[in-house]
Design a protein around this motif. Structure first.
Motif, PDB file in Angstrom:
ATOM      1  N   UNK A 217      34.492  40.784  43.067  1.00 40.79           N
ATOM      2  CA  UNK A 217      34.242  42.075  42.450  1.00 40.79           C
ATOM      3  C   UNK A 217      34.126  43.165  43.502  1.00 40.79           C
ATOM      4  N   UNK A 218      33.718  44.348  43.084  1.00 41.65           N
ATOM      5  CA  UNK A 218      33.567  45.458  44.024  1.00 41.65           C
ATOM      6  C   UNK A 218      34.663  46.484  43.879  1.00 41.65           C
ATOM      7  N   UNK A 219      34.577  47.509  44.684  1.00 41.00           N
ATOM      8  CA  UNK A 219      35.463  48.655  44.586  1.00 41.00           C
ATOM      9  C   UNK A 219      36.725  48.460  45.406  1.00 41.00           C
ATOM     10  N   UNK A 220      37.806  49.081  44.963  1.00 42.80           N
ATOM     11  CA  UNK A 220      39.025  49.159  45.750  1.00 42.80           C
ATOM     12  C   UNK A 220      39.180  50.521  46.390  1.00 42.80           C
ATOM     13  N   UNK A 221      38.098  51.260  46.423  1.00 44.35           N
ATOM     14  CA  UNK A 221      38.060  52.556  47.106  1.00 44.35           C
ATOM     15  C   UNK A 221      39.158  53.500  46.637  1.00 44.35           C
ATOM     16  N   UNK A 222      39.411  53.507  45.352  1.00 38.70           N
ATOM     17  CA  UNK A 222      40.367  54.455  44.787  1.00 38.70           C
ATOM     18  C   UNK A 222      41.814  54.094  44.992  1.00 38.70           C
ATOM     19  N   UNK A 223      42.094  52.879  45.496  1.00 40.87           N
ATOM     20  CA  UNK A 223      43.478  52.476  45.674  1.00 40.87           C
ATOM     21  C   UNK A 223      44.202  52.506  44.338  1.00 40.87           C
ATOM     22  N   UNK A 224      45.370  53.099  44.319  1.00 41.21           N
ATOM     23  CA  UNK A 224      46.105  53.237  43.069  1.00 41.21           C
ATOM     24  C   UNK A 224      47.594  53.288  43.339  1.00 41.21           C
ATOM     25  N   UNK A 225      48.342  52.629  42.498  1.00 35.97           N
ATOM     26  CA  UNK A 225      49.789  52.687  42.572  1.00 35.97           C
ATOM     27  C   UNK A 225      50.317  53.456  41.362  1.00 35.97           C
ATOM     28  N   UNK A 226      51.545  53.875  41.461  1.00 37.94           N
ATOM     29  CA  UNK A 226      52.061  54.763  40.424  1.00 37.94           C
ATOM     30  C   UNK A 226      53.249  54.175  39.686  1.00 37.94           C
ATOM     31  N   UNK A 227      53.279  52.855  39.534  1.00 45.21           N
ATOM     32  CA  UNK A 227      54.401  52.246  38.842  1.00 45.21           C
ATOM     33  C   UNK A 227      53.914  51.034  38.060  1.00 45.21           C
ATOM     34  N   UNK A 228      54.506  50.801  36.920  1.00 42.24           N
ATOM     35  CA  UNK A 228      54.229  49.603  36.146  1.00 42.24           C
ATOM     36  C   UNK A 228      54.803  48.392  36.872  1.00 42.24           C
ATOM     37  N   UNK A 229      53.989  47.360  37.011  1.00 43.27           N
ATOM     38  CA  UNK A 229      54.440  46.166  37.713  1.00 43.27           C
ATOM     39  C   UNK A 229      55.623  45.528  37.012  1.00 43.27           C
ATOM     40  N   UNK A 230      55.644  45.567  35.686  1.00 42.81           N
ATOM     41  CA  UNK A 230      56.749  44.946  34.959  1.00 42.81           C
ATOM     42  C   UNK A 230      58.069  45.637  35.303  1.00 42.81           C
ATOM     43  N   UNK A 231      58.060  46.959  35.434  1.00 42.33           N
ATOM     44  CA  UNK A 231      59.272  47.675  35.817  1.00 42.33           C
ATOM     45  C   UNK A 231      59.666  47.356  37.253  1.00 42.33           C
ATOM     46  N   UNK A 232      58.675  47.176  38.114  1.00 45.70           N
ATOM     47  CA  UNK A 232      58.960  46.849  39.504  1.00 45.70           C
ATOM     48  C   UNK A 232      59.658  45.492  39.603  1.00 45.70           C
ATOM     49  N   UNK A 233      59.151  44.513  38.855  1.00 43.14           N
ATOM     50  CA  UNK A 233      59.732  43.177  38.898  1.00 43.14           C
ATOM     51  C   UNK A 233      61.163  43.189  38.372  1.00 43.14           C
TER      52      UNK A 233
END
Length: 307
Positions: A217-233
């Motif tokens: 658990x815990x924070x990811x410090x605001x890490x964020x991506x801007x794409x749907x993983x399904x579209x990436x795959x």
């Protein structure tokens, strides 16, 4: 048709299977996060028929839409429980029980059950990726990476021709291939080893935090991506973000290119060159050492503070 139930019971009643699974998982978590985690071995619950299996899923996921007779998963995990549908077609190849698939899935679902709150990265309050369900892909990536390493540490590959049977670590020609039970319907080669996404340069500054959150658990410090993983795959989108190492888009092809030198240098090319039409989702366990070595520099110990 031989039954899955006796095979499942054989492994659960083995004198050392669950003990080894618990011990090797604890060791992998300690090595990767420098933190210990108390692991409670979940109960493995078999179901004969989709009705009781789907009902168990619905009761354990009250905030999710109900599933019914079309629910295709052969197993699922929640806190302290792993549910297995014994009559699911995924367990059989030419009418025989695919024991390698069953044991590989037992290890995979065990990782889900012992991840943080038994949901790992699936909680959508942490925007690892945008888009419906995209956080589940990253959760599956981490689950199967560690499932593969734990399975290999237990020397289970020696039972099954040196293979781990995984639907997430094999190459895919498209995201639709992930749910195809008949291996002859898959393209011979193509797509990417799904977990290459985790080793792409776009994650270089965040890999350790993602693994720690999966287990602790815990924070990811605001890490964020801007794409749907399904579209990436599927290769129909690009990955971009406004931070270090994110200066270029990451399409499916560029993901493979960007990680290509790492794959080659680490001796992991064999994980991307599997003929899934011929072999199904089986991947060789003899590459686990190279994969672990690739992870170790980033995840194996806390950074040393300069004197």
């Amino acid at each position: 048709m031989p039954g899955v139930g006796p095979v499942l019971r054989k492994w659960l009643e083995s004198s050392d299977f669950l003990d080894d699974l618990q011990g090797c998982t604890s060791a992998a978590i300690k090595a990767s996060t420098s933190q210990t985690k108390t692991i409670r071995v979940p109960q493995f619950i078999p179901h004969n028929g989709i009705e009781t299996f789907a009902d168990a899923y619905n009761k354990s996921h009250p905030d999710s839409p109900d599933v019914g007779s079309s629910f295709g998963s052969p197993a699922f995990a929640i806190a302290n429980e792993v549910h297995v549908r014994l009559d699911c077609g995924d367990w059989f190849v030419d009418g025989d029980v695919n024991e390698c698939k069953l044991v590989s899935t037992m290890v995979h679902e065990f990782l889900h059950a012992v991840s943080h709150n038994a949901v790992g990265l699936q909680a959508d309050d942490q925007p690892i990726f945008k888009g419906p369900g995209s956080y589940c892909y990253m959760d599956e990536i981490i689950t199967d990476l560690y499932g593969y390493l734990v399975y290999t540490a237990m020397d289970l590959g020696s039972e099954f021709g040196g293979a781990y049977d995984s639907a997430y670590l094999c190459p895919k020609s498209s995201s639709s291939a992930m749910s195809v039970g008949n291996k002859t319907d898959l393209q011979p080669k193509g797509g990417c080893w799904l977990s290459t996404v985790f080793f792409a340069p776009v994650f270089d500054d965040h890999r350790r935090a993602i693994v720690k959150r999966y287990f602790h658990g815990g924070s990811l410090a605001g890490f964020e991506m801007s794409v749907s993983m399904s579209d990436l795959v599927k290769g129909t989108a690009t990955m971009t973000s406004a931070g270090p190492n994110y200066g270029m888009p990451y399409s499916l092809s560029s993901l493979r290119t960007s990680w290509g030198s790492r794959v080659s240098t680490a001796g992991l090319s064999g994980l991307q060159n599997i003929d899934v039409a011929e072999l199904g989702y089986k991947i060789p366990v003899n590459l686990a050492g190279a994969l672990s070595a690739l992870l170790t520099p980033e995840l194996g110990s806390d950074p040393v503070t300069p004197a």
